[in-house]
Design a protein around this motif. Structure first.
Motif, PDB file in Angstrom:
ATOM      1  N   SER A  38       9.977 -10.700   3.543  1.00  0.00           N
ATOM      2  CA  SER A  38       8.983 -10.739   4.614  1.00  0.00           C
ATOM      3  C   SER A  38       7.711 -10.027   4.182  1.00  0.00           C
ATOM      4  O   SER A  38       7.645  -9.406   3.128  1.00  0.00           O
ATOM      5  N   ASP A  39       6.680 -10.129   5.002  1.00  0.00           N
ATOM      6  CA  ASP A  39       5.409  -9.461   4.725  1.00  0.00           C
ATOM      7  C   ASP A  39       4.997  -8.680   5.974  1.00  0.00           C
ATOM      8  O   ASP A  39       4.701  -9.296   6.998  1.00  0.00           O
ATOM      9  N   PRO A  40       4.982  -7.352   5.941  1.00  0.00           N
ATOM     10  CA  PRO A  40       5.311  -6.504   4.798  1.00  0.00           C
ATOM     11  C   PRO A  40       6.820  -6.494   4.504  1.00  0.00           C
ATOM     12  O   PRO A  40       7.607  -6.823   5.397  1.00  0.00           O
ATOM     13  N   PRO A  41       7.208  -6.127   3.300  1.00  0.00           N
ATOM     14  CA  PRO A  41       8.614  -6.226   2.909  1.00  0.00           C
ATOM     15  C   PRO A  41       9.467  -5.043   3.365  1.00  0.00           C
ATOM     16  O   PRO A  41      10.329  -4.579   2.621  1.00  0.00           O
ATOM     17  N   TRP A  42       9.202  -4.547   4.547  1.00  0.00           N
ATOM     18  CA  TRP A  42      10.000  -3.437   5.056  1.00  0.00           C
ATOM     19  C   TRP A  42      10.126  -3.557   6.568  1.00  0.00           C
ATOM     20  O   TRP A  42       9.395  -4.307   7.217  1.00  0.00           O
ATOM     21  N   THR A  43      11.059  -2.821   7.112  1.00  0.00           N
ATOM     22  CA  THR A  43      11.243  -2.745   8.555  1.00  0.00           C
ATOM     23  C   THR A  43      11.162  -1.285   8.972  1.00  0.00           C
ATOM     24  O   THR A  43      11.445  -0.386   8.171  1.00  0.00           O
ATOM     25  N   LYS A  44      10.788  -1.059  10.206  1.00  0.00           N
ATOM     26  CA  LYS A  44      10.764   0.303  10.736  1.00  0.00           C
ATOM     27  C   LYS A  44      12.159   0.660  11.242  1.00  0.00           C
ATOM     28  O   LYS A  44      12.803  -0.130  11.922  1.00  0.00           O
ATOM     29  N   ALA A  45      12.602   1.843  10.885  1.00  0.00           N
ATOM     30  CA  ALA A  45      13.911   2.294  11.340  1.00  0.00           C
ATOM     31  C   ALA A  45      13.901   2.475  12.851  1.00  0.00           C
ATOM     32  O   ALA A  45      12.921   2.964  13.423  1.00  0.00           O
ATOM     33  N   ALA A  46      14.991   2.085  13.501  1.00  0.00           N
ATOM     34  CA  ALA A  46      15.066   2.173  14.955  1.00  0.00           C
ATOM     35  C   ALA A  46      15.171   3.607  15.442  1.00  0.00           C
ATOM     36  O   ALA A  46      14.781   3.933  16.560  1.00  0.00           O
ATOM     37  N   GLY A  47      15.689   4.481  14.621  1.00  0.00           N
ATOM     38  CA  GLY A  47      15.853   5.879  15.005  1.00  0.00           C
ATOM     39  C   GLY A  47      15.918   6.760  13.776  1.00  0.00           C
ATOM     40  O   GLY A  47      15.810   6.288  12.642  1.00  0.00           O
ATOM     41  N   PRO A  48      16.124   8.049  13.974  1.00  0.00           N
ATOM     42  CA  PRO A  48      16.121   8.979  12.841  1.00  0.00           C
ATOM     43  C   PRO A  48      17.360   8.886  11.958  1.00  0.00           C
ATOM     44  O   PRO A  48      17.327   9.332  10.822  1.00  0.00           O
ATOM     45  N   LYS A  49      18.455   8.301  12.467  1.00  0.00           N
ATOM     46  CA  LYS A  49      19.698   8.249  11.699  1.00  0.00           C
ATOM     47  C   LYS A  49      19.831   6.903  10.993  1.00  0.00           C
ATOM     48  O   LYS A  49      19.802   5.844  11.621  1.00  0.00           O
ATOM     49  N   ILE A  50      19.961   6.948   9.664  1.00  0.00           N
ATOM     50  CA  ILE A  50      20.183   5.758   8.854  1.00  0.00           C
ATOM     51  C   ILE A  50      21.387   6.053   7.965  1.00  0.00           C
ATOM     52  O   ILE A  50      21.328   6.943   7.103  1.00  0.00           O
ATOM     53  N   GLY A  51      22.454   5.341   8.168  1.00  0.00           N
ATOM     54  CA  GLY A  51      23.665   5.619   7.412  1.00  0.00           C
ATOM     55  C   GLY A  51      24.185   7.004   7.724  1.00  0.00           C
ATOM     56  O   GLY A  51      24.351   7.370   8.896  1.00  0.00           O
ATOM     57  N   GLU A  52      24.409   7.786   6.697  1.00  0.00           N
ATOM     58  CA  GLU A  52      24.932   9.142   6.878  1.00  0.00           C
ATOM     59  C   GLU A  52      23.841  10.199   6.947  1.00  0.00           C
ATOM     60  O   GLU A  52      24.135  11.388   7.007  1.00  0.00           O
ATOM     61  N   HIS A  53      22.576   9.768   6.928  1.00  0.00           N
ATOM     62  CA  HIS A  53      21.475  10.733   6.864  1.00  0.00           C
ATOM     63  C   HIS A  53      20.596  10.678   8.100  1.00  0.00           C
ATOM     64  O   HIS A  53      20.441   9.629   8.734  1.00  0.00           O
ATOM     65  N   ILE A  54      20.012  11.815   8.407  1.00  0.00           N
ATOM     66  CA  ILE A  54      19.037  11.931   9.485  1.00  0.00           C
ATOM     67  C   ILE A  54      17.681  12.232   8.847  1.00  0.00           C
ATOM     68  O   ILE A  54      17.541  13.192   8.069  1.00  0.00           O
ATOM     69  N   TYR A  55      16.695  11.408   9.164  1.00  0.00           N
ATOM     70  CA  TYR A  55      15.358  11.542   8.587  1.00  0.00           C
ATOM     71  C   TYR A  55      14.473  12.309   9.572  1.00  0.00           C
ATOM     72  O   TYR A  55      14.193  11.844  10.677  1.00  0.00           O
ATOM     73  N   LEU A  56      14.068  13.487   9.141  1.00  0.00           N
ATOM     74  CA  LEU A  56      13.364  14.422  10.008  1.00  0.00           C
ATOM     75  C   LEU A  56      11.949  13.963  10.318  1.00  0.00           C
ATOM     76  O   LEU A  56      11.297  13.302   9.497  1.00  0.00           O
ATOM     77  N   ARG A  57      11.472  14.336  11.468  1.00  0.00           N
ATOM     78  CA  ARG A  57      10.077  14.113  11.831  1.00  0.00           C
ATOM     79  C   ARG A  57       9.272  15.295  11.322  1.00  0.00           C
ATOM     80  O   ARG A  57       9.499  16.442  11.714  1.00  0.00           O
ATOM     81  N   VAL A  58       8.351  15.001  10.414  1.00  0.00           N
ATOM     82  CA  VAL A  58       7.564  16.059   9.767  1.00  0.00           C
ATOM     83  C   VAL A  58       6.097  15.645   9.759  1.00  0.00           C
ATOM     84  O   VAL A  58       5.692  14.728  10.477  1.00  0.00           O
ATOM     85  N   LYS A  59       5.291  16.314   8.946  1.00  0.00           N
ATOM     86  CA  LYS A  59       3.859  16.011   8.901  1.00  0.00           C
ATOM     87  C   LYS A  59       3.628  14.594   8.385  1.00  0.00           C
ATOM     88  O   LYS A  59       4.274  14.137   7.447  1.00  0.00           O
ATOM     89  N   LYS A  60       2.675  13.926   8.994  1.00  0.00           N
ATOM     90  CA  LYS A  60       2.384  12.528   8.690  1.00  0.00           C
ATOM     91  C   LYS A  60       1.942  12.353   7.250  1.00  0.00           C
ATOM     92  O   LYS A  60       1.109  13.090   6.739  1.00  0.00           O
ATOM     93  N   GLN A  61       2.509  11.333   6.588  1.00  0.00           N
ATOM     94  CA  GLN A  61       2.213  11.048   5.188  1.00  0.00           C
ATOM     95  C   GLN A  61       1.271   9.848   5.055  1.00  0.00           C
ATOM     96  O   GLN A  61       1.031   9.112   6.008  1.00  0.00           O
ATOM     97  N   VAL A  62       0.756   9.663   3.844  1.00  0.00           N
ATOM     98  CA  VAL A  62      -0.108   8.511   3.550  1.00  0.00           C
ATOM     99  C   VAL A  62       0.668   7.219   3.759  1.00  0.00           C
ATOM    100  O   VAL A  62       1.809   7.094   3.324  1.00  0.00           O
ATOM    101  N   ARG A  63       0.047   6.256   4.457  1.00  0.00           N
ATOM    102  CA  ARG A  63       0.681   4.979   4.721  1.00  0.00           C
ATOM    103  C   ARG A  63       0.541   4.038   3.536  1.00  0.00           C
ATOM    104  O   ARG A  63      -0.477   4.062   2.837  1.00  0.00           O
ATOM    105  N   PRO A  64       1.544   3.191   3.291  1.00  0.00           N
ATOM    106  CA  PRO A  64       1.358   2.141   2.278  1.00  0.00           C
ATOM    107  C   PRO A  64       0.302   1.153   2.739  1.00  0.00           C
ATOM    108  O   PRO A  64       0.138   0.912   3.940  1.00  0.00           O
ATOM    109  N   TRP A  65      -0.432   0.590   1.809  1.00  0.00           N
ATOM    110  CA  TRP A  65      -1.501  -0.365   2.098  1.00  0.00           C
ATOM    111  C   TRP A  65      -0.952  -1.532   2.912  1.00  0.00           C
ATOM    112  O   TRP A  65       0.173  -1.981   2.702  1.00  0.00           O
TER     113      TRP A  65
END
Length: 368
Positions: A84-111
């Protein structure tokens, strides 16, 4: 406490655990019922270890080979088979598999749009304006480090570089370029840091670390502890440190480190084998490099998009360069180090995975 857990969303708490007035109106929530349900959910989930389960800002590898990028306020997932274009999807929540992805300072976005190799070649040309001892090869290795540092936690090996050169060789400007490429919150940069200070800053992130002015001194104990941290980070080693109340603190370091100095302190063999030493000579003139802060920030965004576009090719590219180096007699560790750097540069500079013949030819031309 519940309000802080749910970012102050009182309506959510009132909807799940409503407390009614005599008139039948919901004006608050049952904290005791909420606490009981939360304790039951925790008991059902079982024990967990934050040092292995939490992931902060940066790129990570998923269980199925996905590239998972925590952008601070959202997480995107690049599946290897996505077209697809873009070739990614947004995660529905912070938990993906066995990991929790923390909400932290905003990073540079991909083009936002697909990116070709032209932008990476512009950056490589800019890096070549410095007076490198090995010319294009050193500039390419630095580009490879930049790309590797963006992928960080998604890599099996995170390469280390040491940029060395006398005054007037442009080390400070080069480190400024790195900061522009990675963004304000995308790089841990310091000129005087301890290992404890660095790992407390990194915590659960896989963001790169750039340390300036790491000079040889009479007492190199502080430098040795920093190098030990960088060494652990290259292979994803578990760091154990004492904490308050005699409670140990654990975390797994997954950051790429860059050092710069006039002189390189004495290095143990295990440290030197993990390093790509990039030596700078005097600049031929005092003209400023052609790329400015805004252009570099944009290039950083475009490199991220390029990585996401070509992520399915990463394992094959790394294997191609690593095998080429191993065939020439390089040790496994050296093949990991330089194979990652060369494959990362290749990922953004070329559209297709190189053939063994192309790899052998390039390594021969570079004298590797």
């Amino acid at each position: 406490k519940f309000m802080s857990l749910y970012s102050g969303d009182n309506n959510y708490l009132m909807a799940l655990w409503p407390r009614y007035t005599k008139e039948g109106k919901v004006t608050s929530f049952h904290a005791d019922l909420a606490a009981g349900d939360h304790m039951a959910a925790c008991s059902k989930a079982g024990p967990w270890d934050p040092s292995h389960s939490l992931r902060g800002a940066g790129a990570w590898r998923g269980a199925d080979g996905d590239l998972i990028w925590n952008l601070g306020d959202e997480t995107i997932v690049r599946h290897p088979v996505t077209k697809s274009d873009p070739p990614w999807t947004k995660a529905a929540g912070p938990k993906i598999g066995e990991h929790i992805y923390l909400r932290v300072k905003k990073q540079v976005r991909p083009w936002a749009e697909a990116v070709g190799a032209a932008d990476a070649k512009v950056l490589l040309a800019g890096l070549q304006t410095w007076n490198w001892a090995r010319g294009e090869l050193d500039a390419r290795l630095l580009l490879g480090w930049i790309v590797s540092a963006m992928m960080g936690g998604a890599l099996a090996w995170r390469p280390l570089i040491w940029i060395t050169g006398d005054k007037g060789t442009g080390k400070s400007t080069l480190n400024d370029w790195l900061e522009y490429l990675f963004g304000t919150h995308g790089l841990v940069r310091a000129s005087d840091a301890t290992a404890a200070g660095i790992w407390q800053s990194i915590e659960f992130d896989s963001l790169p670390v750039a340390l300036d002015e790491v000079e040889a001194a009479m007492d190199n104990r502080k430098t040795e502890t920093v190098l030990n941290l960088a060494r652990q980070a290259s292979s994803g080693g578990l760091i154990l440190r004492g904490g308050q109340d005699h409670a140990g603190v654990e975390f797994t370091a997954r950051s790429c480190f860059s050092f710069s100095s006039i002189n390189i302190p004495p290095l143990a063999p295990q440290d030197r084998s993990r390093l790509a030493i990039l030596e700078l000579g005097k600049l031929p003139d005092k003209a400023a490099p052609p790329l400015k802060a805004e252009a570099l920030h944009e290039l950083g965004s475009k490199l991220r998009r390029r990585i996401l576009d070509l992520w399915p090719q990463w394992d094959a590219r790394f294997a191609a360069w690593r095998e080429g180096l191993a065939t020439l007699g390089h040790s496994a560790r050296t093949a990991d180090q330089f194979g990652t750097l060369l494959a990362a540069a290749d990922l953004v500079l070329e559209d297709k995975t190189p053939t063994p013949k192309a790899v052998d030819k390039a390594l021969g031309e570079w004298g590797m």
